[in-house]
Design a protein around this motif. Structure first.
Motif, PDB file in Angstrom:
ATOM      1  N   PRO A   1     119.747 113.778 147.134  1.00 42.04           N
ATOM      2  CA  PRO A   1     119.289 115.116 146.761  1.00 42.04           C
ATOM      3  C   PRO A   1     119.772 115.517 145.379  1.00 42.04           C
ATOM      4  O   PRO A   1     120.981 115.545 145.119  1.00 42.04           O
ATOM      5  N   GLY A   2     118.837 115.781 144.475  1.00 39.51           N
ATOM      6  CA  GLY A   2     119.168 116.158 143.109  1.00 39.51           C
ATOM      7  C   GLY A   2     118.686 117.548 142.776  1.00 39.51           C
ATOM      8  O   GLY A   2     118.570 118.414 143.647  1.00 39.51           O
ATOM      9  N   GLY A   3     118.370 117.762 141.492  1.00 36.83           N
ATOM     10  CA  GLY A   3     118.014 119.092 141.044  1.00 36.83           C
ATOM     11  C   GLY A   3     116.536 119.264 140.811  1.00 36.83           C
ATOM     12  O   GLY A   3     115.699 118.591 141.411  1.00 36.83           O
ATOM     13  N   LEU A   4     116.200 120.180 139.889  1.00 33.96           N
ATOM     14  CA  LEU A   4     114.820 120.478 139.549  1.00 33.96           C
ATOM     15  C   LEU A   4     114.413 119.886 138.212  1.00 33.96           C
ATOM     16  O   LEU A   4     113.226 119.836 137.898  1.00 33.96           O
ATOM     17  N   ILE A   5     115.392 119.459 137.423  1.00 31.48           N
ATOM     18  CA  ILE A   5     115.147 118.917 136.083  1.00 31.48           C
ATOM     19  C   ILE A   5     115.793 117.536 136.014  1.00 31.48           C
ATOM     20  O   ILE A   5     116.995 117.397 136.234  1.00 31.48           O
TER      21      ILE A   5
ATOM     22  N   VAL B   1     104.563 132.045 140.090  1.00 32.60           N
ATOM     23  CA  VAL B   1     104.328 130.624 140.357  1.00 32.60           C
ATOM     24  C   VAL B   1     105.045 130.241 141.648  1.00 32.60           C
ATOM     25  O   VAL B   1     106.226 130.561 141.831  1.00 32.60           O
ATOM     26  N   LEU B   2     104.308 129.601 142.554  1.00 32.76           N
ATOM     27  CA  LEU B   2     104.908 129.003 143.743  1.00 32.76           C
ATOM     28  C   LEU B   2     105.039 127.508 143.481  1.00 32.76           C
ATOM     29  O   LEU B   2     104.032 126.817 143.323  1.00 32.76           O
ATOM     30  N   ALA B   3     106.271 127.014 143.415  1.00 31.71           N
ATOM     31  CA  ALA B   3     106.518 125.581 143.241  1.00 31.71           C
ATOM     32  C   ALA B   3     107.107 125.048 144.538  1.00 31.71           C
ATOM     33  O   ALA B   3     107.827 125.754 145.253  1.00 31.71           O
ATOM     34  N   GLY B   4     106.801 123.800 144.845  1.00 26.03           N
ATOM     35  CA  GLY B   4     107.338 123.255 146.080  1.00 26.03           C
ATOM     36  C   GLY B   4     107.227 121.754 146.156  1.00 26.03           C
ATOM     37  O   GLY B   4     106.491 121.120 145.393  1.00 26.03           O
ATOM     38  N   MET B   5     107.992 121.177 147.097  1.00 23.75           N
ATOM     39  CA  MET B   5     107.895 119.755 147.398  1.00 23.75           C
ATOM     40  C   MET B   5     108.089 119.547 148.890  1.00 23.75           C
ATOM     41  O   MET B   5     109.001 120.123 149.496  1.00 23.75           O
ATOM     42  N   TYR B   6     107.215 118.733 149.479  1.00 27.20           N
ATOM     43  CA  TYR B   6     107.321 118.353 150.881  1.00 27.20           C
ATOM     44  C   TYR B   6     107.877 116.942 150.933  1.00 27.20           C
ATOM     45  O   TYR B   6     107.243 115.988 150.447  1.00 27.20           O
TER      46      TYR B   6
ATOM     47  N   GLY C   1     107.868 111.821 139.835  1.00 26.81           N
ATOM     48  CA  GLY C   1     107.035 112.801 139.154  1.00 26.81           C
ATOM     49  C   GLY C   1     107.379 114.214 139.570  1.00 26.81           C
ATOM     50  O   GLY C   1     107.416 115.130 138.743  1.00 26.81           O
ATOM     51  N   ALA C   2     107.629 114.405 140.873  1.00 23.39           N
ATOM     52  CA  ALA C   2     108.035 115.723 141.346  1.00 23.39           C
ATOM     53  C   ALA C   2     109.367 116.138 140.739  1.00 23.39           C
ATOM     54  O   ALA C   2     109.571 117.297 140.366  1.00 23.39           O
ATOM     55  N   GLN C   3     110.287 115.183 140.610  1.00 22.47           N
ATOM     56  CA  GLN C   3     111.602 115.466 140.062  1.00 22.47           C
ATOM     57  C   GLN C   3     111.554 115.841 138.579  1.00 22.47           C
ATOM     58  O   GLN C   3     112.462 116.508 138.078  1.00 22.47           O
ATOM     59  N   SER C   4     110.526 115.409 137.896  1.00 20.33           N
ATOM     60  CA  SER C   4     110.451 115.647 136.448  1.00 20.33           C
ATOM     61  C   SER C   4     109.303 116.579 136.054  1.00 20.33           C
ATOM     62  O   SER C   4     109.082 116.784 134.857  1.00 20.33           O
ATOM     63  N   MET C   5     108.600 117.173 137.025  1.00 21.53           N
ATOM     64  CA  MET C   5     107.396 117.933 136.673  1.00 21.53           C
ATOM     65  C   MET C   5     107.704 119.180 135.843  1.00 21.53           C
ATOM     66  O   MET C   5     106.839 119.667 135.106  1.00 21.53           O
ATOM     67  N   LEU C   6     108.923 119.708 135.921  1.00 25.15           N
ATOM     68  CA  LEU C   6     109.280 120.891 135.138  1.00 25.15           C
ATOM     69  C   LEU C   6     109.991 120.552 133.832  1.00 25.15           C
ATOM     70  O   LEU C   6     110.289 121.450 133.041  1.00 25.15           O
TER      71      LEU C   6
END
Length: 475
Positions: free
Chosen positions: A136-140, A275-280, A312-317
């Motif tokens: 488990p990591g962060g958003l960036i 903005v609603l951001a999310g990951m499943y 890609g999800a981990q780096s999308m922002l």
């Protein structure tokens, strides 16, 4: 060339002796690489250290700590250099730079990962995803693993697998008196407790051992963007929907100004949006059902949520959070009541720059199931973490932007428990530290500090001051 420090002058012979004992590099003021070596992600902190030691391994860290102690130098420890409060640099002291220490070992059978302290989340994800695993990591993805872990670590897997620190199984640390210790549930167990949320107070952690989990390679992730006119409806419906979300789904509400992204209508660029951001973190096919409510909170301006690689999800922002801007982050654990939502939307209308934002990070799930007191990270009862972000491309007016963030935090914090997230305290003031830890946790952390850093050598952090009389005044 002699080097002036706050404590005196370092002579050529002294620094040459340090350099001779390193496998890595020593960078001094005036060296061609000095400005690059002293730079950090947050341009609000423009410091000029006396020395930067670019460590190649634990032996270099030992040498740097011994030198700093012998010369009574202020010490800053740097991993990914993302410290919002500027703790990864200093004026006149020594920066112990771990960024070249990027070793990683993945044991796919035991689902264990050993990561050196210079890795970023992008680096570590690259290694673990080769085996279909993730820590488990962060958003960036450009954030360093070290400081992020030590402060707790909130990200896209928080509801499914807990904080990063919840997944820490052991750590190797260099102490202030020059020892190398391994902390886990059996050895240096009290230190191990403190490292999971107590920040960088106790020494220089050179490597981390984590539990990893099957994630990816494909996940369902992305953004749904709504207009400002529907903001209250969207946030209220998100609050209601979040009560029924599966643990695999972690969501984030971002009250922001629309950047010129190609999937947004041009007339929306530069306007305030939700903005609603999310990951499943499960099979994307199952994720479609889970995220369906996020698409019905209002009338979307854009919906770019769909299957993508976990990396890609981990780096999308990442493109929105590049280095070189001025940043001030603060936070509050809150409950999103009607009054809290009203306050958030009022503050959203006063953001001082198009880059300043309010985030609502949905907690619960695995985060909340960790027994209270089992780690130094507190506030497990909170439903939402609100991050208040003042960000500007230049220094112009930045003091005013910081004032907006502090005022916003004070208003929003009334709707929660008053606690701060350790990694987003804004700065390292004593009041911020006490807001991050309940009294009993703080007392226990002081006890650990007394054992491993009684003179407060490692004080550039959300500082836990030792109680021992050996701690010099002002430290």
């Amino acid at each position: 060339m002699s080097i002036d420090t706050a404590k005196g002058v370092l002579g050529d012979a002294t620094t040459a002796e340090l350099e001779a004992g390193l496998r890595g590099a020593l960078v001094r003021p005036g060296d061609p690489s000095y400005d690059r070596a002293r730079a950090v992600w947050n341009a609000a902190h423009d410091k000029h250290p006396a020395l930067v030691v670019r460590c190649a391994g634990t032996a270099d860290v030992l040498r740097a700590v011994e030198f700093a102690r012998s010369q009574d130098l202020l010490v800053a420890v740097r991993g990914g250099a993302h410290s919002i409060a500027g703790f990864s640099t200093c004026d006149d002291g020594i920066v112990i730079d771990l960024s070249a220490m990027k070793g990683a070992y993945v044991d796919p059978e035991r689902r264990r990962v050993v990561a050196q302290a210079g890795l970023t989340w992008g680096d570590l994800d690259h290694e673990t995803q080769a085996f279909g695993l993730a820590v488990p990591g962060g958003l960036i993805s450009t954030t360093g693993v070290a400081g992020f872990t030590l402060g707790g670590g909130v990200g896209w897997l928080t509801r499914r697998h807990g904080l990063t620190s919840d997944n820490l199984t052991a750590a190797q640390m260099v102490t202030a008196d020059g020892r190398v210790v391994r902390a886990d549930a059996h050895e240096h167990a009290e230190l191990f407790w403190a490292l999971r949320g107590g920040g960088g107070n106790f020494g220089v952690v050179t490597s981390f051992e984590y539990e990893a989990h099957p994630v990816g390679p494909q996940v369902l992730a992305g953004l749904v963007v709504y207009p400002l006119a529907e903001a209250r409806q969207v946030v209220t419906r998100w609050r209601e929907a979040s009560a029924h979300m599966p643990d695999e789904l972690t969501t984030l509400v971002v009250l922001t100004t629309a950047p010129p992204l190609p999937f947004l209508p041009e007339e929306v660029h530069g306007t305030r949006v939700v903005v609603l951001a999310g990951m499943y973190a499960g099979p994307p096919s199952a994720g479609e059902t889970a995220v369906a409510p996020l698409r019905r909170l209002g009338t979307p301006l854009a919906d770019v949520m769909g299957p993508m690689p976990y990396t890609g999800a981990q780096s999308m922002l990442d493109p929105l959070w590049t280095a070189g801007a001025h940043n001030y982050f603060t936070s509050a654990f809150i409950e999103p009541s009607d009054d809290a939502i009203d306050a958030l939307l009022r503050r959203h209308l006063t953001t001082p720059t198009p880059f300043s934002e309010l985030h609502l990070h949905h907690l619960g799930g695995a985060f909340a199931r960790v027994p209270a007191g089992s780690t130094a990270f507190s506030r497990r009862e909170a439903g939402v973490l609100c991050n208040v972000i003042a960000r500007s491309p230049t220094a112009a007016g930045f003091d005013g932007h910081v004032a907006w963030a502090r005022d916003t935090r004070r208003e929003i914090a009334r709707h929660g428990h008053g606690g701060l997230y350790v990694n987003f305290t804004g700065d390292g003031g004593e009041d911020k530290v006490r807001a991050a830890y309940p009294d009993a946790v703080h007392r226990r952390l002081v006890g650990v500090k007394d054992v491993y850093d009684p003179t407060n050598m490692f004080r550039l952090n959300q500082n836990i001051r030792p109680s021992t009389s050996r701690s010099p005044a002002g430290r």
